[in-house]
Design a protein around this motif. Structure first.
Motif, PDB file in Angstrom:
ATOM      1  N   VAL A 150       0.881  -1.171   0.000  1.00  0.00           N
ATOM      2  CA  VAL A 150       0.000   0.000   0.000  1.00  0.00           C
ATOM      3  C   VAL A 150       0.920   1.223   0.000  1.00  0.00           C
ATOM      4  CG1 VAL A 150      -1.914   1.207   1.103  1.00  0.00           C
ATOM      5  CG2 VAL A 150      -1.708  -1.272   1.341  1.00  0.00           C
ATOM      6  N   PRO A 151       1.207   1.810  -1.168  1.00  0.00           N
ATOM      7  CA  PRO A 151       2.181   2.902  -1.227  1.00  0.00           C
ATOM      8  C   PRO A 151       1.580   4.250  -0.863  1.00  0.00           C
ATOM      9  CG  PRO A 151       1.409   2.404  -3.422  1.00  0.00           C
ATOM     10  CD  PRO A 151       0.736   1.412  -2.500  1.00  0.00           C
ATOM     11  N   TYR A 152       2.445   5.142  -0.429  1.00  0.00           N
ATOM     12  CA  TYR A 152       2.111   6.558  -0.301  1.00  0.00           C
ATOM     13  C   TYR A 152       2.859   7.280  -1.408  1.00  0.00           C
ATOM     14  CZ  TYR A 152       1.304  11.206   1.604  1.00  0.00           C
ATOM     15  OH  TYR A 152       0.908  12.513   1.769  1.00  0.00           O
ATOM     16  N   LEU A 153       2.146   8.026  -2.239  1.00  0.00           N
ATOM     17  CA  LEU A 153       2.728   8.620  -3.440  1.00  0.00           C
ATOM     18  C   LEU A 153       2.885  10.120  -3.313  1.00  0.00           C
ATOM     19  CD1 LEU A 153       0.543   6.796  -6.136  1.00  0.00           C
ATOM     20  CD2 LEU A 153       2.774   6.080  -5.267  1.00  0.00           C
ATOM     21  N   ASN A 154       3.921  10.640  -3.948  1.00  0.00           N
ATOM     22  CA  ASN A 154       4.094  12.076  -4.148  1.00  0.00           C
ATOM     23  C   ASN A 154       4.541  12.247  -5.593  1.00  0.00           C
ATOM     24  OD1 ASN A 154       5.758  14.718  -4.203  1.00  0.00           O
ATOM     25  ND2 ASN A 154       4.612  14.846  -2.292  1.00  0.00           N
ATOM     26  N   LYS A 174      -4.201  -5.261  -8.757  1.00  0.00           N
ATOM     27  CA  LYS A 174      -4.207  -3.907  -8.214  1.00  0.00           C
ATOM     28  C   LYS A 174      -5.638  -3.523  -7.870  1.00  0.00           C
ATOM     29  CE  LYS A 174      -5.061  -0.212 -10.179  1.00  0.00           C
ATOM     30  NZ  LYS A 174      -5.213   0.845 -11.220  1.00  0.00           N
ATOM     31  N   ILE A 175      -5.844  -3.213  -6.601  1.00  0.00           N
ATOM     32  CA  ILE A 175      -7.153  -2.783  -6.121  1.00  0.00           C
ATOM     33  C   ILE A 175      -7.151  -1.259  -6.090  1.00  0.00           C
ATOM     34  CG2 ILE A 175      -8.792  -2.897  -4.208  1.00  0.00           C
ATOM     35  CD1 ILE A 175      -7.456  -5.602  -3.480  1.00  0.00           C
ATOM     36  N   PRO A 176      -8.097  -0.607  -6.791  1.00  0.00           N
ATOM     37  CA  PRO A 176      -8.025   0.853  -6.975  1.00  0.00           C
ATOM     38  C   PRO A 176      -8.406   1.652  -5.739  1.00  0.00           C
ATOM     39  CG  PRO A 176     -10.008  -0.020  -7.997  1.00  0.00           C
ATOM     40  CD  PRO A 176      -9.221  -1.212  -7.510  1.00  0.00           C
ATOM     41  N   THR A 177      -7.445   1.767  -4.815  1.00  0.00           N
ATOM     42  CA  THR A 177      -7.657   2.549  -3.601  1.00  0.00           C
ATOM     43  C   THR A 177      -7.164   3.984  -3.735  1.00  0.00           C
ATOM     44  OG1 THR A 177      -5.562   1.667  -2.769  1.00  0.00           O
ATOM     45  CG2 THR A 177      -7.572   0.536  -2.069  1.00  0.00           C
ATOM     46  N   ALA A 178      -6.376   4.275  -4.792  1.00  0.00           N
ATOM     47  CA  ALA A 178      -5.861   5.629  -5.008  1.00  0.00           C
ATOM     48  C   ALA A 178      -6.946   6.511  -5.607  1.00  0.00           C
ATOM     49  CB  ALA A 178      -4.642   5.594  -5.923  1.00  0.00           C
ATOM     50  N   GLY A 226      -1.600   5.357  -2.529  1.00  0.00           N
ATOM     51  CA  GLY A 226      -1.708   4.787  -3.866  1.00  0.00           C
ATOM     52  C   GLY A 226      -2.615   3.574  -3.881  1.00  0.00           C
ATOM     53  N   ASP A 227      -2.530   2.840  -4.966  1.00  0.00           N
ATOM     54  CA  ASP A 227      -3.343   1.628  -5.112  1.00  0.00           C
ATOM     55  C   ASP A 227      -2.744   0.474  -4.327  1.00  0.00           C
ATOM     56  OD1 ASP A 227      -5.287   2.625  -7.002  1.00  0.00           O
ATOM     57  OD2 ASP A 227      -3.672   2.632  -8.485  1.00  0.00           O
ATOM     58  N   LEU A 228      -3.615  -0.314  -3.717  1.00  0.00           N
ATOM     59  CA  LEU A 228      -3.185  -1.517  -3.017  1.00  0.00           C
ATOM     60  C   LEU A 228      -2.870  -2.589  -4.051  1.00  0.00           C
ATOM     61  CD1 LEU A 228      -4.847  -3.052   0.121  1.00  0.00           C
ATOM     62  CD2 LEU A 228      -4.214  -4.518  -1.794  1.00  0.00           C
ATOM     63  N   VAL A 229      -1.695  -3.192  -3.943  1.00  0.00           N
ATOM     64  CA  VAL A 229      -1.285  -4.256  -4.863  1.00  0.00           C
ATOM     65  C   VAL A 229      -1.026  -5.521  -4.051  1.00  0.00           C
ATOM     66  CG1 VAL A 229       0.404  -5.019  -6.565  1.00  0.00           C
ATOM     67  CG2 VAL A 229      -0.256  -2.612  -6.466  1.00  0.00           C
ATOM     68  N   ALA A 230      -1.772  -6.583  -4.368  1.00  0.00           N
ATOM     69  CA  ALA A 230      -1.608  -7.867  -3.705  1.00  0.00           C
ATOM     70  C   ALA A 230      -1.033  -8.865  -4.703  1.00  0.00           C
ATOM     71  CB  ALA A 230      -2.937  -8.364  -3.156  1.00  0.00           C
ATOM     72  N   GLY A 231      -0.110  -9.689  -4.249  1.00  0.00           N
ATOM     73  CA  GLY A 231       0.524 -10.646  -5.148  1.00  0.00           C
ATOM     74  C   GLY A 231       0.727 -11.998  -4.504  1.00  0.00           C
ATOM     75  N   PHE A 232       0.849 -13.013  -5.342  1.00  0.00           N
ATOM     76  CA  PHE A 232       1.131 -14.376  -4.883  1.00  0.00           C
ATOM     77  C   PHE A 232       2.215 -14.952  -5.767  1.00  0.00           C
ATOM     78  CE2 PHE A 232       0.551 -18.981  -5.237  1.00  0.00           C
ATOM     79  CZ  PHE A 232       0.629 -19.351  -3.902  1.00  0.00           C
ATOM     80  N   THR A 233       3.300 -15.429  -5.156  1.00  0.00           N
ATOM     81  CA  THR A 233       4.427 -15.992  -5.898  1.00  0.00           C
ATOM     82  C   THR A 233       4.531 -17.488  -5.635  1.00  0.00           C
ATOM     83  OG1 THR A 233       5.671 -13.912  -5.808  1.00  0.00           O
ATOM     84  CG2 THR A 233       6.926 -15.928  -6.215  1.00  0.00           C
ATOM     85  N   TYR A 234       4.722 -18.244  -6.720  1.00  0.00           N
ATOM     86  CA  TYR A 234       4.892 -19.696  -6.614  1.00  0.00           C
ATOM     87  C   TYR A 234       6.235 -20.072  -7.217  1.00  0.00           C
ATOM     88  CZ  TYR A 234       4.000 -24.701  -6.965  1.00  0.00           C
ATOM     89  OH  TYR A 234       4.079 -26.063  -6.834  1.00  0.00           O
ATOM     90  N   ASN A 235       7.020 -20.821  -6.461  1.00  0.00           N
ATOM     91  CA  ASN A 235       8.332 -21.252  -6.920  1.00  0.00           C
ATOM     92  C   ASN A 235       8.204 -22.515  -7.782  1.00  0.00           C
ATOM     93  OD1 ASN A 235      10.931 -23.206  -5.833  1.00  0.00           O
ATOM     94  ND2 ASN A 235      11.376 -21.283  -6.852  1.00  0.00           N
ATOM     95  N   LEU A 236       8.554 -22.393  -9.060  1.00  0.00           N
ATOM     96  CA  LEU A 236       8.470 -23.530  -9.974  1.00  0.00           C
ATOM     97  C   LEU A 236       9.777 -24.306 -10.055  1.00  0.00           C
ATOM     98  CD1 LEU A 236       6.479 -21.994 -12.982  1.00  0.00           C
ATOM     99  CD2 LEU A 236       5.630 -23.549 -11.218  1.00  0.00           C
TER     100      LEU A 236
END
Length: 235
Positions: free
Chosen positions: A3-7, A108-112, A81-91
């Motif tokens: 969840v970033p803070y943008l300038n 990306k969930i549009p919270t900005a 900014g926008d909340l970005v959620a991610g999931f990583t899988y090791n192949l």
């Protein structure tokens, strides 16, 4: 999850980085913040839209449907900014060769605030692959991804490919210093974005990652410069 803070300082038709910024390409330890703001003026509203070298000046509306006179006025906006959620899988994690391959999905969930140009106000999605090769204390990586972008009001965004390549150095068991060169297609089929980022990542406990980065743009569609600090929670 980020969840970033943008300038942001720039023309009024620049949107916040969304899914392609702070959480962008950079395979090692969630490296630098590849990608900057997005120039958001509809293709059919640009003067000389059929010319790739056009300066992109809006003659009708800019981001969020704002009048062109506001779209090109230089401004500074700040906020969440926008909340970005991610999931990583090791192949792949082949220790004898030092090769690792991960695949990551992001949303990306549009919270900005779209009205203030901090985001598009739409959901975005991305899928990314990271190939990493460890050589002693060094790591070489390359990333390649695809973003599916929601269309802001009055603007049509194309889905885009992006990629990165870089080098990291393991300072300790918990700290990493690295650099990456990032490139991405323009969602408006303008000039690609290109930037070089330098980052420092430190693992705090088992779940937290502290990251500091700076970047320098090398195209007209990239930010002149950027920097950021992030604290991530990794499940």
């Amino acid at each position: 999850m980020t969840v970033p803070y943008l300038n942001i300082t720039g023309p009024g038709n620049i949107l916040g980085p969304g899914i392609g910024g702070i959480d962008g390409a950079g395979g090692i330890g969630g490296g630098g913040g590849g990608g900057g703001g997005v120039f958001a003026c509809g293709e059919d509203r640009r003067r000389g839209a059929d010319k790739p070298e056009d300066d992109g000046t809006c003659t009708d509306t800019g981001a969020g449907g704002t009048p062109a006179t506001n779209a090109v006025t230089r401004r500074t906006e700040s906020g969440l900014g926008d909340l970005v959620a991610g999931f990583t899988y090791n192949l792949l994690d082949h220790k004898p060769s030092g090769l690792v391959f991960d695949i990551t999905g992001r949303i990306k969930i549009p919270t900005a605030s779209a009205a203030r140009g901090l985001g598009s106000g739409k959901l975005d999605y991305a899928v990314q692959g990271d190939l990493i090769k460890s050589i002693s204390q060094f790591s070489v990586f390359t990333s390649f991804g695809y973003r599916i972008l929601g269309d802001p009001s009055g603007v049509i965004f194309h889905n885009v490919f992006y990629g990165a390549a870089g080098l990291g150095y393991k300072l300790s068991s918990t700290s990493l210093l690295g650099t990456s060169f990032n490139i991405g297609q323009s969602p408006l089929r303008l000039q690609d974005s290109r930037d070089l980022s330098v980052y420092f990542t430190h693992r705090v406990g088992e779940n937290f990652r502290f990251n500091v980065y700076g970047l320098k743009g090398f195209s007209e569609r990239s930010p002149d410069w950027g920097s950021g600090v992030t604290l991530r929670y990794v499940f």
